[in-house]
Design an enzyme around this catalytic site. Structure first.
Site, PDB file in Angstrom:
ATOM      1  N   LEU A  21       0.808  -1.210   0.000  1.00 51.38           N
ATOM      2  CA  LEU A  21       0.000   0.000   0.000  1.00 51.38           C
ATOM      3  C   LEU A  21       0.842   1.262   0.000  1.00 51.38           C
ATOM      4  O   LEU A  21       0.452   2.281  -0.560  1.00 51.38           O
ATOM      5  CB  LEU A  21      -0.948   0.014   1.210  1.00 51.38           C
ATOM      6  CG  LEU A  21      -2.029  -1.066   1.238  1.00 51.38           C
ATOM      7  CD1 LEU A  21      -2.802  -1.005   2.544  1.00 51.38           C
ATOM      8  CD2 LEU A  21      -2.978  -0.924   0.044  1.00 51.38           C
ATOM      9  N   THR A  28       6.824  -0.140   6.097  1.00 54.25           N
ATOM     10  CA  THR A  28       6.053  -0.378   4.872  1.00 54.25           C
ATOM     11  C   THR A  28       4.709  -0.984   5.245  1.00 54.25           C
ATOM     12  O   THR A  28       4.613  -1.815   6.152  1.00 54.25           O
ATOM     13  CB  THR A  28       6.821  -1.332   3.942  1.00 54.25           C
ATOM     14  OG1 THR A  28       8.103  -0.768   3.653  1.00 54.25           O
ATOM     15  CG2 THR A  28       6.065  -1.541   2.644  1.00 54.25           C
ATOM     16  N   ASP A 138       2.051  14.367  13.690  1.00 53.97           N
ATOM     17  CA  ASP A 138       2.330  14.161  12.273  1.00 53.97           C
ATOM     18  C   ASP A 138       1.039  14.186  11.463  1.00 53.97           C
ATOM     19  O   ASP A 138       0.806  13.352  10.584  1.00 53.97           O
ATOM     20  CB  ASP A 138       3.078  12.844  12.056  1.00 53.97           C
ATOM     21  CG  ASP A 138       3.761  12.778  10.689  1.00 53.97           C
ATOM     22  OD1 ASP A 138       4.040  13.851  10.116  1.00 53.97           O
ATOM     23  OD2 ASP A 138       4.014  11.659  10.200  1.00 53.97           O
TER      24      ASP A 138
END
Length: 445
Positions: A21, A28, A138
């Site tokens: 994805l 990852t 974030d």
């Protein structure tokens, strides 16, 4: 040790990998089938730096923090562990992609109402996290997931708490020394390594909103060229203030202010459209025209109820087309005062020259009764404030007529013509004493 890249069809920690994805600083992410449940999950596996104790500490903390947050707008963690020396975490898979993909589909961002919805839903998740002493640190479009929801509304979830931090005094912080964040969305205090709190997420959500609305990041050069409405721009400027004390106190406050600004801008745009664009002929325009014809026919017969004056004609031969009025019965004991025309009902211009057929310098001997009736309807039935004196047709009355035409979806049949007349709600009066009763559409006797 696990391979650097998992391939489709392979099995990792019991999860069957379907496809990759995406990837980021914290690992990852793969789409995979859950080992035991009939569901697909997003499986995050620590990639680069997996042997670094600092990254391992961050990864474990993300799993623990996210697992402790239970909110419909937060991507929930299903499980996490270690396999062949690699850390992994399975999360709810959100089909549809993230907000970054939405921004990428258009050059000028997403529709304002959709941006407001995304920001509002993300704010709910972030405020919930803040109430539980967790700052995301974030926030960005890539970490806001958008999926099709019920009744066409987007379902919005916030994910990737990889560098989140607890803010409660009792929490034991593990300062790994890793300064991982996405610079364009990070506030000044975060970029300088200073202390951050919930207002850091407010800043990042403001940047995210700017990008959603414009398709671009708010760097100094672009900001000067951007054409955001003043109210929306002021909201985002406050959210992105360099001083945390000058920002909104919560993400919810930012979302509410944004929604108010967008609503206000939409109202201004609608008002401009009504007064500045041509209306479309409504499906009932033919019926309205028929009603006007019936009313005009009645006026030709109602000599006793008609107040007509001799038609003045100027040197230029200009004749007022709306000069007569007549009382048209609309029910037992009620009537409307309706303007009629001397040109067969084709249209009524009601201009200054019409009012003064001898020219602007010629005193007018009698008011145009049709204008008076029109102004009375605009004031009483449409709540229009008019600066015009009775019988004068000028800017205020003209704009009010345009409002009525657009309100009823009528074409501009002159400034005031049979279609408009047929659609207007003329004031209804009692026959005895002429007292105002209500506003009704005109019609035949």
């Amino acid at each position: 040790m696990v391979a650097a890249e998992l391939i489709a069809g392979s099995v990792f920690a019991g999860h069957q990998i379907e496809r990759r994805l995406g990837s980021g600083g914290m690992g990852t992410v793969y789409l995979a089938k859950h080992p035991t449940l009939p569901m697909r999950v997003a499986l995050k596996v620590v990639g680069a730096g997996r042997d670094d104790p600092e990254y391992i500490a961050l990864f474990r903390r993300e799993a623990q923090l996210a697992a402790g947050l239970d909110h419909p707008n937060i991507v929930d963690v299903k499980d996490f562990g270690e396999e062949d020396g690699a850390l992994w975490m399975s999360m709810r898979y959100v089909p549809g992609g993230d907000a970054a993909a939405l921004v990428g589909t258009g050059r000028s961002g997403v529709e304002a109402s959709r941006a407001v919805h995304i920001v509002t839903e993300a704010a709910k998740a972030l405020d919930y996290a803040h109430e539980h002493h967790v700052v995301h640190r974030d926030v960005k479009p890539a970490n806001i997931f958008v999926a099709p929801g019920d009744a066409g509304a987007d379902r919005v979830l916030v994910g990737d708490f990889g560098i989140a931090r607890r803010t409660d005094p009792a929490a034991t912080q593990i300062d790994t020394g890793v300064r991982t964040f996405t610079a364009p969305y990070a506030p000044p205090e975060q970029r300088s390594g200073g202390r951050v709190d919930r207002r850091a997420d407010v800043y990042a959500l403001g940047v995210t909103c700017y990008e959603l609305l414009t398709g671009r990041l708010p760097d100094a050069v672009l900001a000067d060229r951007e054409r955001l409405p003043a109210g929306v721009g002021a909201v985002l400027a406050k959210a992105m203030a360099g001083d945390p004390d000058e920002r909104y106190g919560t993400c919810g406050e930012l979302a509410a202010a944004l929604a108010d600004a967008v609503r206000a801008e939409s109202a201004r745009a609608e008002q401009k459209r009504r007064f500045g664009t041509r209306g479309r002929v409504a499906a009932g325009a033919a019926l309205a025209l028929a009603l006007v014809g019936a009313a005009l026919a009645w006026s030709l017969r109602a000599d006793a109820g008609s107040r007509a004056s001799t038609e003045p004609t100027g040197a230029a031969g200009v004749s007022p087309r709306c000069y007569f009025t007549t009382e048209v019965p609309t029910g037992d004991g009620y009537h409307v005062v309706l303007p009629t025309t001397n040109d067969g009902g084709r249209r009524c211009i009601l201009s200054y020259v019409d009012s003064h057929p001898g020219g602007p310098g010629t005193p007018r001997a009698t008011p145009i009764e049709g204008v008076r009736a029109l102004q009375d309807a605009l004031r009483r039935c449409y709540q229009r404030e008019l600066a015009d004196s009775d019988g004068d047709y000028s800017t205020a009355t003209g704009l009010a007529v345009l409002y009525v035409q657009d309100l009823h979806g009528l074409d501009r049949d002159g400034v005031f013509g049979p279609q408009t007349s047929g659609a207007m709600r003329w004031p209804r009066y009692r026959d005895a004493g002429g007292e105002f009763e209500s506003c009704v559409p005109i019609g035949p006797a």
